[in-house]
Design an enzyme around this catalytic site. Structure first.
Site, PDB file in Angstrom:
ATOM      1  N   ARG A  24       0.861  -1.199   0.000  1.00 24.68           N
ATOM      2  CA  ARG A  24       0.000   0.000   0.000  1.00 24.68           C
ATOM      3  C   ARG A  24       0.880   1.226   0.000  1.00 24.68           C
ATOM      4  O   ARG A  24       1.500   1.545   1.002  1.00 24.68           O
ATOM      5  CB  ARG A  24      -0.859   0.023   1.254  1.00 24.68           C
ATOM      6  CG  ARG A  24      -2.006  -0.942   1.184  1.00 24.68           C
ATOM      7  CD  ARG A  24      -2.474  -1.277   2.550  1.00 24.68           C
ATOM      8  NE  ARG A  24      -3.317  -0.243   3.123  1.00 24.68           N
ATOM      9  CZ  ARG A  24      -4.639  -0.240   3.036  1.00 24.68           C
ATOM     10  NH1 ARG A  24      -5.271  -1.163   2.372  1.00 24.68           N
ATOM     11  NH2 ARG A  24      -5.338   0.703   3.614  1.00 24.68           N
TER      12      ARG A  24
ATOM     13  N   SER B 249     -12.355  -3.354  -1.854  1.00 26.40           N
ATOM     14  CA  SER B 249     -12.755  -2.998  -0.491  1.00 26.40           C
ATOM     15  C   SER B 249     -14.203  -2.553  -0.454  1.00 26.40           C
ATOM     16  O   SER B 249     -14.619  -1.729  -1.274  1.00 26.40           O
ATOM     17  CB  SER B 249     -11.882  -1.848   0.029  1.00 26.40           C
ATOM     18  OG  SER B 249     -10.583  -2.302   0.254  1.00 26.40           O
TER      19      SER B 249
ATOM     20  N   LYS C  99      -5.555   5.177  10.331  1.00 27.23           N
ATOM     21  CA  LYS C  99      -6.532   6.179   9.899  1.00 27.23           C
ATOM     22  C   LYS C  99      -6.886   6.025   8.418  1.00 27.23           C
ATOM     23  O   LYS C  99      -7.618   6.833   7.872  1.00 27.23           O
ATOM     24  CB  LYS C  99      -5.957   7.583  10.116  1.00 27.23           C
ATOM     25  CG  LYS C  99      -5.660   7.907  11.562  1.00 27.23           C
ATOM     26  CD  LYS C  99      -6.879   8.523  12.258  1.00 27.23           C
ATOM     27  CE  LYS C  99      -6.534   9.115  13.600  1.00 27.23           C
ATOM     28  NZ  LYS C  99      -6.277   8.134  14.645  1.00 27.23           N
TER      29      LYS C  99
END
Lengths: 215, 202
Positions: B33, B102, B131
């Protein structure tokens, strides 16, 4: 082939301004929006592609090669934080690839891998305040040293475009000279006229050539 | 692709030893990521992850970026709701790469069933400190409902660790995706083993 005219736009550029600039003679619209998600960029690109093509211009996507491929853009413009052009080429042999350079050394390194370079900033510009300007001498040194077309960026306008081409540029990349004006179409037309009146560049920008890369 | 345990790895080369340990402990998918990172850093780090995952025979998935996934010869690409549409990504990567998506609600999960994706991630199931996903907590009940109603494998995400992974399989998810549990663990191999053991315990 006359010198090329690239315009950088983002998500917030009003469509009427883009349309006005296209009618004034823009060759390449580069969609650049670092803060945009891939989906935002994709949707914006799809929204503006028809009007760009209707004017015989071409869409380039800044940074995101995947978005450029997804929307069938004509090319991608790669910055210093993007994929290196040699790597991008492996994945997208059908796209025209430009890359930004800011020094002679960088230009020499990347010239062999890109279809065109943008070099700047040539003059002090609104979008990069405080950044040192390379001047016409810097531009002319780069244009003389590399075998691929070099486009001038940074503070370029109708007032200095003739000098920029005389220094060896194959075209110009602008934002505010066209978009930060009261009459976008007139500003674009004026720059187009200056470019067209200059002698054709020795090494023309492939983004303006007839078929470009076959896809 | 063995979907049991995904480790979502930020583009931080200092994490490589943890990734290696976690893979030795049973991580089956390493997901790179790199949002916000320089592409050149991502490419270099991705190459190291590809090498590591190849050595251990586990899968590499790249988040958000089908172009990087292809360049790294990854096994898959994982998309969020604001990434390129799955159908476009399928066109770019062909059928040899798996696509994950997702989802954060039953409606999104059901919509994903119609999309050309191979598996869904669903969550955040539990409160999470990272977050990156500010969506509301879905809880186990919605996870169970999603797992029951969708016709694709569901991987649970959000606040999962060895302390709660036993609840996930019961809810019908085939696997879990974690960040913090493995990054923070003093012994990522042990934590990975523990997550998997408790996940498969009935």
């Amino acid at each position: 082939m006359p010198a090329s005219f690239h315009l950088i736009v983002d998500r917030t550029t009003p469509e009427k301004d883009l349309l006005a600039a296209l009618s004034g003679g823009v060759d390449v619209v580069q969609l650049r929006d670092k803060g945009a998600s891939a989906l935002d960029l994709y949707e914006r690109a799809r929204a503006v592609l028809p009007m760009i093509e209707d004017h015989g211009a071409r869409l380039f996507i800044n940074d995101r090669l995947d978005v450029a491929l997804a929307v069938a853009a004509k090319g991608a413009h790669l910055g210093g934080r993007s994929l290196p052009p040699a790597v991008a080429r492996r994945l997208a042999p059908g796209l025209l690839l430009g890359t930004s350079v800011h020094s002679l050394a960088e230009a020499k390194n990347l010239a062999g891998w890109a279809d065109y370079l943008t070099f700047g900033q040539v003059f002090p510009s609104l979008s990069h305040p405080g950044q040192a300007a390379a001047g016409l001498e810097g531009l002319s040194a780069v244009a003389a040293a590399v075998s691929c077309p070099v486009l001038a960026i940074g503070g370029v306008s109708a007032d200095n475009a003739a000098a920029v081409l005389a220094a060896g540029a194959a075209g110009v990349v602008v934002i505010s000279a066209v978009l930060a004006t009261a009459d976008v179409a007139a500003a674009a037309r004026r720059l187009r006229q200056v470019l067209d009146r200059c002698p054709d560049p020795v090494r023309p920008d492939p983004a303006t050539l007839g078929g470009g890369v076959s896809r | 692709m063995d979907l049991r345990l995904h480790f979502l790895v930020p583009a931080d080369p200092s994490l490589l030893p943890k990734v290696e340990a976690a893979v030795e402990g049973g991580v089956s998918v390493v997901q790179l990521r790199g949002k916000g990172s320089d592409d050149r850093t991502l490419l270099r780090f991705g190459e190291r992850l590809r090498h590591l995952t190849d050595q251990h025979g586990v899968s590499l998935v790249v988040n958000d970026r089908p172009d990087l996934a292809l360049l790294l010869e990854a096994d898959g690409v994982h998309l969020g709701q604001s990434d390129l549409p799955p159908a476009e990504v399928r066109r770019l990567v062909g059928s040899s790469l798996q696509i994950g998506l997702s989802t954060h609600s039953l409606a999104e999960a059901l919509a994903a069933c119609e999309a050309p994706v191979d598996y869904l991630a669903f969550g955040p199931v539990f409160p999470t400190r990272s977050k990156s996903d500010p969506s509301p907590i879905t809880g186990l009940r919605t996870l169970a409902e999603v797992a029951q109603k969708v016709n694709k494998p569901v991987v649970a995400i959000g606040g999962i660790s060895s302390a709660n992974s036993h609840q996930i399989r019961r809810a019908g998810a085939v696997g879990v995706a974690v960040i913090e549990a493995l990054v923070q663990a003093p012994d990522p191999a042990e934590e990975a083993r523990a997550i998997l053991e408790r996940q498969s315990a009935r």
